[in-house]
Design an enzyme around this catalytic site. Sequence first.
Site, PDB file in Angstrom:
ATOM      1  N   ARG A  68      -8.257   1.234   1.290  1.00  0.00           N
ATOM      2  CA  ARG A  68      -9.679   1.545   1.074  1.00  0.00           C
ATOM      3  C   ARG A  68     -10.416   0.303   0.608  1.00  0.00           C
ATOM      4  NH1 ARG A  68      -7.890   6.842  -1.740  1.00  0.00           N
ATOM      5  NH2 ARG A  68      -8.415   8.410  -0.174  1.00  0.00           N
TER       6      ARG A  68
ATOM      7  N   GLY B 206       5.286   8.447   5.633  1.00  0.00           N
ATOM      8  CA  GLY B 206       5.933   8.880   4.391  1.00  0.00           C
ATOM      9  C   GLY B 206       5.056   9.719   3.486  1.00  0.00           C
TER      10      GLY B 206
ATOM     11  N   ALA C 241      -2.223  -1.162  -0.576  1.00  0.00           N
ATOM     12  CA  ALA C 241      -2.475  -1.539  -1.979  1.00  0.00           C
ATOM     13  C   ALA C 241      -1.836  -0.555  -2.958  1.00  0.00           C
ATOM     14  CB  ALA C 241      -3.992  -1.610  -2.225  1.00  0.00           C
TER      15      ALA C 241
ATOM     16  N   HIS D 237       8.752  13.412 -11.513  1.00  0.00           N
ATOM     17  CA  HIS D 237       8.002  12.283 -10.969  1.00  0.00           C
ATOM     18  C   HIS D 237       6.967  11.805 -11.971  1.00  0.00           C
ATOM     19  CE1 HIS D 237       9.689  13.517  -7.060  1.00  0.00           C
ATOM     20  NE2 HIS D 237       9.443  12.271  -6.689  1.00  0.00           N
TER      21      HIS D 237
ATOM     22  N   ASN E 187      11.441  11.600   2.037  1.00  0.00           N
ATOM     23  CA  ASN E 187      12.088  10.669   1.116  1.00  0.00           C
ATOM     24  C   ASN E 187      12.883   9.653   1.948  1.00  0.00           C
ATOM     25  OD1 ASN E 187      13.917   9.450  -0.810  1.00  0.00           O
ATOM     26  ND2 ASN E 187      13.274  11.069  -2.201  1.00  0.00           N
TER      27      ASN E 187
ATOM     28  N   LYS F 247       1.522  11.406  -9.626  1.00  0.00           N
ATOM     29  CA  LYS F 247       1.840  12.060  -8.342  1.00  0.00           C
ATOM     30  C   LYS F 247       0.882  13.226  -8.113  1.00  0.00           C
ATOM     31  CE  LYS F 247       5.592  13.940  -5.549  1.00  0.00           C
ATOM     32  NZ  LYS F 247       5.121  13.240  -4.349  1.00  0.00           N
TER      33      LYS F 247
HETATM   34  P1  NAD Z   1      -0.717   5.458  -4.251  1.00  0.00           P
HETATM   35  O1  NAD Z   1      -1.864   6.319  -4.652  1.00  0.00           O
HETATM   36  O2  NAD Z   1      -0.206   4.446  -5.215  1.00  0.00           O
HETATM   37  O3  NAD Z   1      -1.078   4.689  -2.883  1.00  0.00           O
HETATM   38  C1  NAD Z   1      -1.742   5.266  -1.796  1.00  0.00           C
HETATM   39  C2  NAD Z   1      -2.611   4.180  -1.183  1.00  0.00           C
HETATM   40  O4  NAD Z   1      -3.155   4.686   0.038  1.00  0.00           O
HETATM   41  C3  NAD Z   1      -3.793   3.816  -2.090  1.00  0.00           C
HETATM   42  O5  NAD Z   1      -3.883   2.400  -2.243  1.00  0.00           O
HETATM   43  C4  NAD Z   1      -5.002   4.398  -1.360  1.00  0.00           C
HETATM   44  O6  NAD Z   1      -6.184   3.638  -1.564  1.00  0.00           O
HETATM   45  C5  NAD Z   1      -4.519   4.317   0.097  1.00  0.00           C
HETATM   46  N1  NAD Z   1      -5.263   5.256   0.943  1.00  0.00           N
HETATM   47  C6  NAD Z   1      -5.397   6.594   0.791  1.00  0.00           C
HETATM   48  N2  NAD Z   1      -6.219   7.091   1.731  1.00  0.00           N
HETATM   49  C7  NAD Z   1      -6.617   6.025   2.500  1.00  0.00           C
HETATM   50  C8  NAD Z   1      -7.477   5.892   3.613  1.00  0.00           C
HETATM   51  N3  NAD Z   1      -8.118   6.952   4.153  1.00  0.00           N
HETATM   52  N4  NAD Z   1      -7.654   4.653   4.156  1.00  0.00           N
HETATM   53  C9  NAD Z   1      -7.035   3.572   3.617  1.00  0.00           C
HETATM   54  N5  NAD Z   1      -6.201   3.629   2.544  1.00  0.00           N
HETATM   55  C10 NAD Z   1      -6.005   4.857   1.993  1.00  0.00           C
HETATM   56  O7  NAD Z   1       0.430   6.480  -3.821  1.00  0.00           O
HETATM   57  P2  NAD Z   1       1.980   6.163  -3.575  1.00  0.00           P
HETATM   58  O8  NAD Z   1       2.755   6.480  -4.800  1.00  0.00           O
HETATM   59  O9  NAD Z   1       2.144   4.831  -2.936  1.00  0.00           O
HETATM   60  O10 NAD Z   1       2.319   7.339  -2.538  1.00  0.00           O
HETATM   61  C11 NAD Z   1       1.625   7.476  -1.309  1.00  0.00           C
HETATM   62  C12 NAD Z   1       2.168   8.684  -0.563  1.00  0.00           C
HETATM   63  O11 NAD Z   1       3.541   8.454  -0.213  1.00  0.00           O
HETATM   64  C13 NAD Z   1       2.174   9.983  -1.380  1.00  0.00           C
HETATM   65  O12 NAD Z   1       1.946  11.081  -0.522  1.00  0.00           O
HETATM   66  C14 NAD Z   1       3.586  10.049  -1.943  1.00  0.00           C
HETATM   67  O13 NAD Z   1       4.010  11.343  -2.277  1.00  0.00           O
HETATM   68  C15 NAD Z   1       4.342   9.502  -0.756  1.00  0.00           C
HETATM   69  N6  NAD Z   1       5.657   8.926  -1.079  1.00  0.00           N
HETATM   70  C16 NAD Z   1       6.611   9.135  -0.139  1.00  0.00           C
HETATM   71  C17 NAD Z   1       7.858   8.584  -0.319  1.00  0.00           C
HETATM   72  C18 NAD Z   1       8.884   8.795   0.756  1.00  0.00           C
HETATM   73  O14 NAD Z   1      10.004   8.262   0.627  1.00  0.00           O
HETATM   74  N7  NAD Z   1       8.547   9.531   1.829  1.00  0.00           N
HETATM   75  C19 NAD Z   1       8.150   7.829  -1.456  1.00  0.00           C
HETATM   76  C20 NAD Z   1       7.153   7.622  -2.398  1.00  0.00           C
HETATM   77  C21 NAD Z   1       5.896   8.176  -2.187  1.00  0.00           C
END
Ligand code: NAD
Length: 258
Positions: free
Chosen positions: A35, A86, A10, A143, A112, A147
């Site tokens: 969640r 990620g 989500a 960002h 990334n 973040k």
């Molecule tokens: P976000 O907060 O929009 O989404 C994270 C989602 O994970 C939320 O919907 C949250 O409810 C869910 N979540 C968290 N803990 C959970 C659990 N225990 N059980 C079930 N669901 C759970 O964040 P985002 O912007 O989508 O980023 C998520 C992560 O990915 C961050 O660490 C961000 O830095 C990383 N990210 C990595 C890359 C990459 O290319 N590696 C790119 C963008 C973001």
Amino acid sequence: MIDLVLLGAAGRMGRAVEEAVRAAPDLHLKACVDRAENLAGRAGVWGESLEPHVSRGCVVVEFSSPEACRQAVGLCAERGAALVSGTTGLSAEDEAAVRDSSRRCAILRASNFSLGISALRRALRATLEAAPSGWDIEIVERHHRRKLDSPSGTALTLARDAAAARGIGDEGLKFGRQGRGGPRPEKEIGVHAVRGGTWVGDHAILFAGEGEWIELRHVATDRSAFAQGALAAARFVAGAPAGLYSLEDCLPSRGRED
Ligand code: NAD
């Protein structure tokens, strides 16, 4: 057909990956996990528990939180499923657990997933060889305001790439500056995190010499850039033996035609 289980479905990245998966004929979305509070109005493949969906042969793709990432790593290792991970900002213990689990299942982790960042890392290596070794290196990342971790995992990766090439240890990474710190030491790499608005991801590497400078910069304007890399990673780990892989492992080693 590859079965995917999306953890953090989500969230901002989860939504981008879901959209990309639905357009990919070779990938099947087996489950979307998030969640409980984010499941209102969602049914079908949506659920709050990862546990029932992870089995040998499927690929878990997670962009979630360190806590959820930990759970995914444990389940994938226990059941022999593959993992594309990620989430950034993992602790040293969590990173060690990832390395340990990768002896039992295929894990591809990247700070990334954009193909452009992969190209930027190659350009960084080339510039480190070409630029005078005395030039100062500073990294500036931007960002969105939501973040959670700073600096970004990507900025850390770039800083460590540069530090390794210059023979500088982690103690030479300087995160922001304030006060009368005196002149800039030569063996230092500055890392600066800017937060605000809706920036998706912007990384600039500055090489500063006497009266001249070079800037290498990558800007992601849309999360689909990361989603496409995550899908390439999922296709790769689906057929890979146990091990810890990086995005470079599933990309062509030289120039791309697409
Ligand atoms: P976000 O907060 O929009 O989404 C994270 C989602 O994970 C939320 O919907 C949250 O409810 C869910 N979540 C968290 N803990 C959970 C659990 N225990 N059980 C079930 N669901 C759970 O964040 P985002 O912007 O989508 O980023 C998520 C992560 O990915 C961050 O660490 C961000 O830095 C990383 N990210 C990595 C890359 C990459 O290319 N590696 C790119 C963008 C973001």
